[in-house]
Scaffold this motif. Sequence first.
Motif, PDB file in Angstrom:
ATOM      1  N   LEU A   6      -8.000   4.957  13.748  1.00 38.25           N
ATOM      2  CA  LEU A   6      -8.480   3.601  13.467  1.00 38.25           C
ATOM      3  C   LEU A   6      -8.435   2.752  14.742  1.00 38.25           C
ATOM      4  O   LEU A   6      -9.348   1.981  15.017  1.00 38.25           O
ATOM      5  N   LEU A  59     -11.386   3.176  17.149  1.00 35.52           N
ATOM      6  CA  LEU A  59     -12.722   2.709  16.774  1.00 35.52           C
ATOM      7  C   LEU A  59     -13.174   1.604  17.734  1.00 35.52           C
ATOM      8  O   LEU A  59     -12.362   0.786  18.177  1.00 35.52           O
ATOM      9  N   VAL A  64      -3.788  -1.655  15.407  1.00 35.77           N
ATOM     10  CA  VAL A  64      -3.636  -1.435  13.971  1.00 35.77           C
ATOM     11  C   VAL A  64      -2.160  -1.620  13.643  1.00 35.77           C
ATOM     12  O   VAL A  64      -1.289  -1.121  14.359  1.00 35.77           O
ATOM     13  N   LEU A  71      -6.315  -4.535  10.928  1.00 37.39           N
ATOM     14  CA  LEU A  71      -6.974  -4.190  12.186  1.00 37.39           C
ATOM     15  C   LEU A  71      -7.175  -5.477  12.975  1.00 37.39           C
ATOM     16  O   LEU A  71      -7.768  -6.429  12.474  1.00 37.39           O
ATOM     17  N   ALA A  93     -14.501   1.908   9.794  1.00 35.94           N
ATOM     18  CA  ALA A  93     -13.145   2.293   9.378  1.00 35.94           C
ATOM     19  C   ALA A  93     -13.164   2.922   7.991  1.00 35.94           C
ATOM     20  O   ALA A  93     -12.524   3.957   7.756  1.00 35.94           O
TER      21      ALA A  93
END
Length: 146
Positions: free
Chosen positions: A91, A94, A100, A119, A134
Amino acid sequence: MKPQRYNPPPQRGDLADRSHRVRFILLVGIPFLFFDVILLATGWPYADPIIGAAIGLFILPRAARLGIHALRILLEIAPRDIDVADAERRLAALPGVQSVHDLHIWTLTSGMEAASGHLVLDSESQLRAVLEQATTMLQNDFHIQH
């Protein structure tokens, strides 16, 4: 998206319902009949408690596995087959995600996992685009539906 076909649950008297009853009778009833014949044929008074203990020992590991699985769901523990640290790293990797935190993955019910987390995005990132990326990544790579 193709609409899903509704399959109603079997009604009493349906073939599937009768099939389950027949299997239950065969798997449970016949062994007890066999044990009764042994008890009657031998007249040995310890046959009944020994057979009862054997049935209990047969059921115990299955009940323990089911209990542990239910406890993991109730305590909202991450599923064993999902690496939470890997999900967090992916995540964070990304585009547009700075960091995160508070990622939590748990099982809602057997076979349905859920995730929540925070996030932190770059100032120029598009919220909707990052959220879709996500969500897609969690669904495709970790089979998290919710």
